[in-house]
Every structure is written in structure tokens, then in C-alpha cells.
Scaffold this motif. Structure first.
Motif, short mmCIF file in Angstrom:
data_model
loop_
_atom_site.label_atom_id
_atom_site.label_comp_id
_atom_site.label_asym_id
_atom_site.label_seq_id
_atom_site.Cartn_x
_atom_site.Cartn_y
_atom_site.Cartn_z
N CYS A 86 42.17 28.98 44.32
CA CYS A 86 42.97 29.96 43.38
C CYS A 86 42.01 31.04 42.60
O CYS A 86 42.63 32.24 42.63
CB CYS A 86 43.71 29.09 41.99
SG CYS A 86 44.67 30.17 40.96
N ILE A 87 40.82 30.55 42.43
CA ILE A 87 40.07 31.85 41.77
C ILE A 87 39.35 32.67 42.76
O ILE A 87 38.66 33.45 42.28
CB ILE A 87 39.20 30.98 40.82
CG1 ILE A 87 38.19 30.11 41.32
CG2 ILE A 87 39.77 30.67 39.48
CD1 ILE A 87 36.95 29.51 40.47
N ASN A 88 39.28 32.33 43.84
CA ASN A 88 38.70 33.03 44.97
C ASN A 88 39.36 34.50 45.30
O ASN A 88 40.16 34.35 46.34
CB ASN A 88 38.58 32.09 46.13
CG ASN A 88 37.61 32.95 47.23
OD1 ASN A 88 37.22 34.13 47.11
ND2 ASN A 88 37.07 32.11 48.14
N GLU A 89 39.21 35.50 44.45
CA GLU A 89 39.92 36.78 44.57
C GLU A 89 39.92 37.28 45.78
O GLU A 89 40.51 37.97 46.50
CB GLU A 89 39.66 37.40 43.46
CG GLU A 89 40.17 36.91 42.09
CD GLU A 89 41.57 37.64 41.72
OE1 GLU A 89 42.18 37.62 42.54
OE2 GLU A 89 41.90 37.98 40.60
N GLU A 90 38.48 37.10 46.21
CA GLU A 90 38.07 37.95 47.49
C GLU A 90 38.88 37.25 48.68
O GLU A 90 39.27 38.04 49.60
CB GLU A 90 36.47 37.84 47.62
CG GLU A 90 35.88 38.45 49.08
CD GLU A 90 34.38 38.57 48.88
OE1 GLU A 90 33.99 38.58 50.32
OE2 GLU A 90 33.99 38.06 48.01
N ALA A 91 38.80 36.00 48.83
CA ALA A 91 39.68 35.36 50.09
C ALA A 91 41.14 35.71 49.92
O ALA A 91 41.69 35.82 50.74
CB ALA A 91 39.42 33.77 49.97
N ILE A 92 41.61 35.89 48.53
CA ILE A 92 43.10 36.00 48.40
C ILE A 92 43.39 37.42 49.06
O ILE A 92 44.31 37.53 49.62
CB ILE A 92 43.60 35.77 47.07
CG1 ILE A 92 43.49 34.46 46.62
CG2 ILE A 92 44.93 36.34 46.94
CD1 ILE A 92 43.72 34.12 45.18
N GLU A 93 42.51 38.48 48.68
CA GLU A 93 42.64 39.72 49.01
C GLU A 93 42.49 39.81 50.73
O GLU A 93 43.46 40.49 51.13
CB GLU A 93 41.77 40.58 48.45
CG GLU A 93 41.74 40.93 46.88
CD GLU A 93 43.21 41.52 46.64
OE1 GLU A 93 43.48 42.45 47.36
OE2 GLU A 93 43.83 40.95 45.65
N GLU A 94 41.65 39.16 51.17
CA GLU A 94 41.30 39.23 52.53
C GLU A 94 42.63 38.49 53.44
O GLU A 94 43.01 39.00 54.50
CB GLU A 94 40.06 38.47 52.99
CG GLU A 94 39.84 38.51 54.45
CD GLU A 94 38.48 37.81 54.58
OE1 GLU A 94 38.14 37.40 55.96
OE2 GLU A 94 37.64 37.76 53.88
N GLU A 95 43.10 37.51 52.91
CA GLU A 95 44.37 36.90 53.46
C GLU A 95 45.50 37.58 53.41
O GLU A 95 46.38 37.51 54.40
CB GLU A 95 44.46 35.38 52.95
CG GLU A 95 45.03 34.58 53.85
CD GLU A 95 45.11 33.11 53.34
OE1 GLU A 95 45.68 32.08 54.15
OE2 GLU A 95 44.94 32.90 52.10
N GLY A 96 45.59 38.48 52.39
CA GLY A 96 46.69 39.32 52.36
C GLY A 96 48.22 38.42 52.17
O GLY A 96 48.00 37.63 51.57
N ILE A 97 49.11 39.12 52.68
CA ILE A 97 50.43 38.30 52.40
C ILE A 97 51.20 38.29 53.85
O ILE A 97 52.38 37.84 53.81
CB ILE A 97 51.46 39.54 51.70
CG1 ILE A 97 51.76 40.67 52.50
CG2 ILE A 97 50.86 39.52 50.33
CD1 ILE A 97 52.48 41.68 51.89
N ASP A 98 50.50 38.28 54.70
CA ASP A 98 50.93 38.06 56.35
C ASP A 98 51.46 36.71 56.28
O ASP A 98 52.74 36.30 56.86
CB ASP A 98 49.76 37.98 57.33
CG ASP A 98 49.28 39.41 57.63
OD1 ASP A 98 50.05 40.27 57.26
OD2 ASP A 98 48.40 39.52 58.32
#
Length: 757
Positions: free
Chosen positions: A166-178
């Protein structure tokens, strides 16, 4: 409850609904400051007592000087806790105000003057401050490394992984919304607003769509859940009622306002962030909003939900009971099959807001499939935005600026700690209580419960509006009312079998969005599969030990005090008892009283909603509560010039009034049994122990809110604003008048007291 924490179908009574508001201090600096401050205090106290030649010397712990008389210190509590508590009050009290004229301003005037609402919040109060402290503790616990010697339960390991993802913002951005878009397209039938004219309406299946959304705990039109049967609390039954609105309350849809404009812009901005085809976005958004506006007029308000007559039927008779074109029988069959439960003809279905269910079904018949599909996917997206990349969360934040006045987002770590705790509460709580719960609180709160139970029994006996038959059964109900204190039995033990069983399917990886899908799906599955499970009265439901809250569960006839609320200013093992009784004592009395408010009085000692008072006593109760309803109807929140809804807040007001009286009389009884034990606080020696009891009660409700927050609360909250929880309660107590020397009719002292309990 002492604050709101309810679902639309089933009602528990909760003391408060906290949220976190402040930025956290680095823990090492906090510890260092504490040590330095403590040493400084000790030195100053010694110097003040030994070397002072004036009449009074002062010590400073915060911004307010605490006076320490050189002579006659035997009756003062000079422990570090008492000095800190003294400053807590001195920084808040406004002594220019007569407590008989406005006790809330007297208790909170200086605090209100100096307090600032954080930018990431719409209000600031005791509960939010306390919850922030708990959340910061949880962040430290979930993010701290585990020593090689420690073998943690799998449940806690998965809670750590969920928090980390949840706190891994970089991974969340990379994964996107696909992942989200793929789910919408393959499982939910697509989102027409993104697909323009290419969306195929022939594939639309409302029952299938609602079932799929229900499998991910999204209930927009109709809510479905499994709860104890109110007529037979030893088994579960199905509950179905109204879902929810994007703007919370139907009143927001009546006129065009800045909020309705911001809401439509919110939809548009999310759509624009996902598609380049803007040809029919405006038309779709207008249709979505108009559809929601139309159904909103049939949604019941909290005030209307009081004392509603619930419709109860067998599953075999559901179709004839509903009498709609939408097949509710098929819908329930499908959704419970997800929990591996096959419904049978004799299953009980309790229907709340039946008129709403029928009317919305009728409206759906008149709408295009495109509009309904667009609306339901929009509401799904609203639920998912916090799990999406930052640009989508920023769009939501722009809406929240208008809707509730919050100008910035909370730190990601706070959001993640809240999310993990909400979904894996017992795993997180095991960590929390191991480091932060003082077991003295269990012993002392149990003692307080017995004192308050005894007082409430006396109050029932002395009631002039109850007949003897009703008094006897009411006394039996309070006698057998049980309590859950701190956390579930065994959570602090080395035996982790039960904990592991609860979370055996909770396995997480580094993908946050995948973890979110997993956890909400598991929560939904559990909601349905428990229909065939035996009732576990000891299970912790509706509250986690880390929630700064308390509640009463009418179908189990029990009260809950969480570990997180058994802390200052509600409770401290080193506090004079007048502070503890004015704090957690009032909470205990509040929850006890919920067993005998407008809703609670309908449930007998075993938690069954059946007539158990005589008709004469029921009628007398209804007459008594009219006074309370009218009293609070006449209170106006000056900040926004809106009146409180006394009907909507009646049970919490009854609980506040009764709880405060019970706690005060219980303290007096304790003090008689334990004379000369409680000492006074430095700088506050002129106040009696009884006055300090009320001061702690008043101080707990000090609060500041933004205008829109106040309005939202008055529309949907079943609790009165803090100011009137204080003034409303003390105005009905002859004991308050006696303690402060007030005359009935003066300021906040009513001539005609409203007395239910």
C-alpha cells in the motif's frame, strides 16, 4: 456507539467515529523530548517546593503555568501524569465564562481559540487526536523489522505485506490501472462512458452486474448482508435494504449547488483521465446524475430509519413480498452461492426500507441499460480510487475540497494503516496490544462497570414512569449485560490457532491492487458464508481493538470498550478516579443506556426483538423521550445556522444523558467507599473532585469543524455535535447544578429537566 460506525442494514450503537488528522513526530525525537521534559519537571518541582518563599510558585509543562502552593501540598497529586493532566485542562478552560452560563465554553474556550484544523481533515477533536496516535503506533509496528529470533503468525506477516504494498507509491504508479480496467471490461460488462457508441447494450444483465459487484462488497442500489436474526439472536438471517448515494444524503440532490457541480466534474475528470473519446461524456454524466437524483428521493434518512417497521418473510415468499419486475429471489440465490451457501425456502429475509427497494426497482425499469451500467460502474470506481495512482486520487481530492472542506490528502502511511486495520483488525491488534495496552485498564474498567451497573439498577428501581413488571425485566437485562474489554480473549496468548484460521486465505504479494481485490472479495465471501455458521457471541464484530470507540450490540446485549479508547484522557491508571469516571466511566454508562434507548429497549435480555415491557411502560417511555427530542430540536449550530435533528439523534442523546448521570453517581459511590484517596491537580485545587469529573467530560468533547463538515454531520450523523453533547447532558442533571451552584433556568441549566434515565 459513542460515535458513528454503522452499516445501512443493521444498527449498533457506537460512541464515536474517529479519523486521523495530524502529522506524526519521529519516534526517537518523541522519546528524547519526553525524557528531557520529565527530568526538567522533577527538577522544577523540587526547586519550587524547597526554595520558594513566595505564596505560590509555578511549574510549566506546556503553555500554561501550574501553581504549586509551597504549604499544603499533601492534597495535591504531583506525579508526572497529574502535572500533564493539569496542563491539559489549564490550556483548555476559559475561566472568564461562568460554567452555569455555558459549560462547553468554560471547558473548551481556550482550546477552541488555539486549536487548528489540520489541512488533511475537516474537523479536530479528542477522538481524532487519539486515533492518529494509534495509527502512528500501527505504522511503526507494521513497518519495523522483525528480529531473526521472532516467529510471527502468518496473519501478521500478511498484514505487513499488505501495508508494504500500500505504501509503495512507485509500484502503484508503475502498475497503473490496467488491472481495474480489465476487471471492468471482462467481469462487469464495460463502462459505456469510456467506450462511447461502441458499448454493446445487448450484453447488459442487471442481476449479473449487481451479483458481481456484491462479490466485491459494492452495494449501491440494494444492500445485502448476514446478521443475527433480531427475532432469534441464536441464529443468522439475511438482511436486505437500501444501498448508498454518492453524495450521502438525498438533500444534496434537491437544488443545484457547488457540491452537485463538483460531483459531476469529479465524474468527468475521472472519465477524461481514462479516455480520449469525449464525444458523449457530458451526455452520459448528465444521465448518471439525473438517475441518481431520481432514486435519491426514495432513500430513507437516518431520522426516518428510527422505529421503522421491518418486513420479515421467508425466502420462498420473497418474490410475492417484493412484487417487482427485478428478480430479488434470483439475485439473493446468486450472491449467497458465492459464499457456498444454497438458500432454502425457510431462510428468513428481513427487509428494511421496503418502499425504497420497490420504488428504485420501478425506476430502473424506466431507464436505459446504458445509464444504469454507467452509474453502477461509476460507483464502483468511487470505491476503487484510493487504490489507484496518484493522479486519480488528486482528482478525488479536488472534489473533497468542495464536499467536506478538506484541502489536502492524508499521508499515505496513515491511509494504509487505516486500510490494513479495517481489513485485518485482529492481526494488527495482536501487535498493538502486545506493546501498547496496559492490562491495568482491564481490571479497573471492570470495577467501574460494576459500580455503574449497580447505579443503573438503582435508577431503574427509582424510575417513576415504569411499572414493576417492566422494572424487574429491565433490571434482569442490565444484570446479565456482558462486557468485552480491550480485545478478544486469547489474542494476547501464544496460541495463534484461532487468529491463523480467521486469516488463512489472506495471502498477499507486492501488487497492491491485486491485494485489494483479494481482500474485498474475501470480506464479501465471509459475509455470505456465515449464514450457515453458529452464532459466536464472543466474536469481535463492528469494532476493532485499535478503534478509539465503544459500542453496544443489542442482539447480544453486550458492551465493548476497545484497547484504543482505554487511554488518556478517557482512562489512565495513574489518574484520580474523578477523571476516569468522567471519561471512560461516562462511556460505560453511555453504552449501558443504549440497551434501554428507543431501539435498545425493544430487545430483551437475550437480544431478541420482542415485546418485553408492558404497553403502559412503553407508552410512558415514548412520552419521556419526546422531551429529549424537543430539547435537541431547539439547539442551533451557530456556525452554519442549522438546527440539530432531535429525532435522528435521540438514542445517542438519551445515552449521553443517562451515561453521564450513571457515571457521576457511580463516582460518588466509589468516593464514599474510598475516602481521601483522590488528590487534586496542581493549579486546579480550587475545583472539587466532582467539578473535575464534569470538566473531564466537557473537555473530551472540545471540537472544531469546517462548515461543510458540520452540515454533513447534521444531515447524516446520529450523534449531536460535541458542544450539545455537553450542554444537552449537563442541563438535565440536578447533580451538575448542585456541584457548580447553578440555578435552574440559568444559562445551560434547564428548568424542566428531560429525564428518561
Amino acid at each position: 456507539m459513542i460515535n458513528t460506525s454503522t452499516e445501512s442494514i443493521i444498527r449498533t450503537t457506537s460512541f464515536n467515529q474517529p479519523s486521523s488528522k495530524q502529522k506524526r513526530l519521529p519516534i526517537l525525537l518523541s522519546i528524547l523530548f519526553g525524557i528531557i521534559a520529565g527530568l526538567f519537571l522533577i527538577v522544577v518541582i523540587i526547586l519550587a517546593i524547597l526554595f520558594g518563599h513566595e505564596k505560590n510558585k509555578t511549574i510549566r509543562y506546556s503553555t500554561t503555568p501550574v501553581e504549586i502552593p509551597v504549604n499544603g501540598t499533601n492534597d495535591l497529586c504531583l506525579s508526572p501524569y497529574c502535572i500533564k493532566a493539569a496542563n491539559y485542562f489549564l490550556d483548555s478552560i476559559d475561566e472568564s465564562v461562568d460554567p452555569c452560563e455555558n459549560f462547553y465554553q468554560f471547558s473548551c474556550g481556550n482550546w477552541i481559540k488555539n486549536a487548528k484544523i489540520p489541512e488533511d481533515a475537516n474537523s479536530h477533536n479528542t477522538f481524532e487526536i487519539m486515533q492518529l496516535e494509534v495509527n502512528n503506533d500501527i505504522i511503526d509496528l507494521l513497518s519495523s523489522p522483525v528480529s531473526n529470533e521472532t516467529i510471527e503468525p502468518n496473519a501478521i506477516g500478511n498484514a505487513r505485506r499488505l501495508f508494504s504494498s500500500c505504501i509503495n507509491e512507485e509500484a502503484i504508479e508503475e502498475e497503473g490501472i490496467d488491472v481495474i480496467l480489465s476487471f471492468i471490461n471482462t467481469e462487469l460488462g464495460g463502462w459505456p462512458i469510456l467506450q462511447g457508441s461502441t458499448w454493446d447494450s445487448s450484453t447488459f444483465d442487471l442481476t449479473n452486474l449487481l451479483t458481481k459487484l456484491g462479490q466485491y462488497n459494492v452495494f449501491t442500489l440494494y444492500y445485502v448482508g448476514t446478521y443475527p436474526d433480531e427475532k432469534n439472536s441464536s441464529s443468522y438471517c439475511i438482511y436486505m435494504g437500501q444501498g448508498s448515494l454518492g453524495l450521502s444524503d438525498r438533500s444534496y440532490y434537491i437544488n443545484e449547488t457547488g457540491i452537485t457541480q463538483a460531483y459531476r466534474q469529479y465524474m468527468k475528470n475521472i472519465a477524461l483521465a481514462l479516455t480520449n473519446d469525449t464525444s458523449i461524456i457530458d451526455n452520459d454524466i448528465n444521465d448518471i446524475f439525473e438517475f441518481e437524483k431520481t432514486i435519491s428521493q426514495y432513500f430513507w434518512t437516518p431520522a426516518e430509519q428510527y422505529d421503522q417497521i421491518q418486513d420479515r418473510t421467508n425466502f420462498s415468499n420473497l418474490s410475492s413480498t417484493m412484487n417487482t419486475t427485478f428478480n430479488f429471489t434470483d439475485y439473493l440465490q446468486r450472491i449467497y452461492r458465492f459464499g457456498n451457501v444454497s438458500l432454502i425456502d425457510t431462510d428468513i429475509v428481513t427487509l428494511t426500507e421496503l418502499a425504497m427497494l420497490r420504488n428504485v426497482s420501478m425506476i430502473i425499469d424506466q431507464q436505459s441499460s446504458r445509464t444504469i451500467q454507467n452509474y453502477l460502474i461509476w460507483r464502483f470506481m468511487m470505491n476503487m480510487i484510493e487504490s489507484m495512482p496518484k493522479k486519480f486520487r488528486n482528482i478525488k481530492q479536488e472534489f473533497k475540497k468542495i464536499y467536506d472542506g478538506i484541502t489536502s490528502q492524508k499521508p499515505r502511511s496513515i491511509k494504509c494503516a487505516t486500510f490494513v486495520t479495517r481489513n485485518m483488525g485482529l492481526a494488527v491488534s495482536k501487535l498493538y496490544i502486545g506493546k501498547h495496552f496496559d492490562k491495568t485498564a482491564h481490571k479497573e474498567s471492570t470495577e467501574m462497570i460494576q459500580y455503574i451497573r449497580s447505579i443503573f439498577t438503582d435508577m431503574i428501581n427509582q424510575s417513576i414512569w415504569m411499572d414493576s413488571i417492566s422494572k424487574n425485566v429491565a433490571i434482569e437485562k442490565i444484570r446479565v449485560m456482558s462486557q468485552r474489554i480491550g480485545y478478544p480473549d486469547g489474542l494476547d496468548s501464544d496460541n495463534i490457532t484461532d487468529l491463523e484460521k480467521i486469516y488463512e486465505e489472506y495471502n498477499f504479494n507486492s501488487s497492491y491492487i491485486q491485494n485489494v481485490f483479494t481482500i474485498i472479495r474475501l470480506a464479501a465471501k465471509h459475509k455470505f458464508q456465515i449464514l450457515r455458521e453458529p452464532i459466536n457471541r464472543k466474536a469481535w464484530t463492528y469494532l476493532n481493538p485499535t478503534d478509539v470507540n465503544a459500542n453496544y450490540r443489542p442482539w447480544f446485549n453486550d458492551i465493548t470498550l476497545t484497547a484504543a479508547i482505554l487511554r488518556s484522557p478517557f482512562f489512565n491508571k495513574d489518574a484520580p478516579k474523578y477523571l476516569n469516571y468522567g471519561g471512560i466511566g461516562m462511556v460505560i454508562g453511555h453504552e449501558f443506556t443504549h440497551g434501554f434507548d428507543s431501539i435498545g429497549r425493544q430487545f430483551d435480555k437475550d437480544g431478541n426483538r420482542i415485546p418485553w415491557w408492558t404497553n403502559e411502560t412503553i407508552n410512558a417511555f415514548n412520552e419521556q423521550k419526546k422531551c429529549v427530542i424537543e430539547q435537541y430540536n431547539n439547539y442551533t449550530v451557530a456556525q452554519i445556522d442549522m438546527k440539530i435533528n432531535g429525532e435522528q439523534t435521540q438514542d445517542e442523546n438519551i445515552a449521553d444523558n443517562g451515561g453521564l448521570k450513571e457515571a457521576f453517581l457511580a463516582y460518588e459511590k466509589w468516593a464514599q467507599t474510598n475516602p481521601n484517596i483522590d488528590k487534586k491537580l496542581p493549579g486546579l485545587a480550587k475545583y472539587s473532585a466532582e467539578q473535575m469529573f464534569f470538566l473531564n467530560f466537557g473537555k473530551i468533547w472540545c471540537s472544531k469543524s469546517k462548515d461543510q463538515s458540520e452540515k454533513n454531520d447534521l444531515l447524516i450523523n446520529v450523534h449531536s455535535p460535541g458542544e450539545f453533547r455537553v450542554i444537552g447532558s449537563i442541563s438535565n442533571l440536578v447533580e451538575f447544578d448542585r456541584v457548580f451552584g447553578c440555578k435552574p433556568g440559568q444559562g445551560n441549566s434547564r428548568i424542566n429537566k428531560c429525564l428518561v434515565w
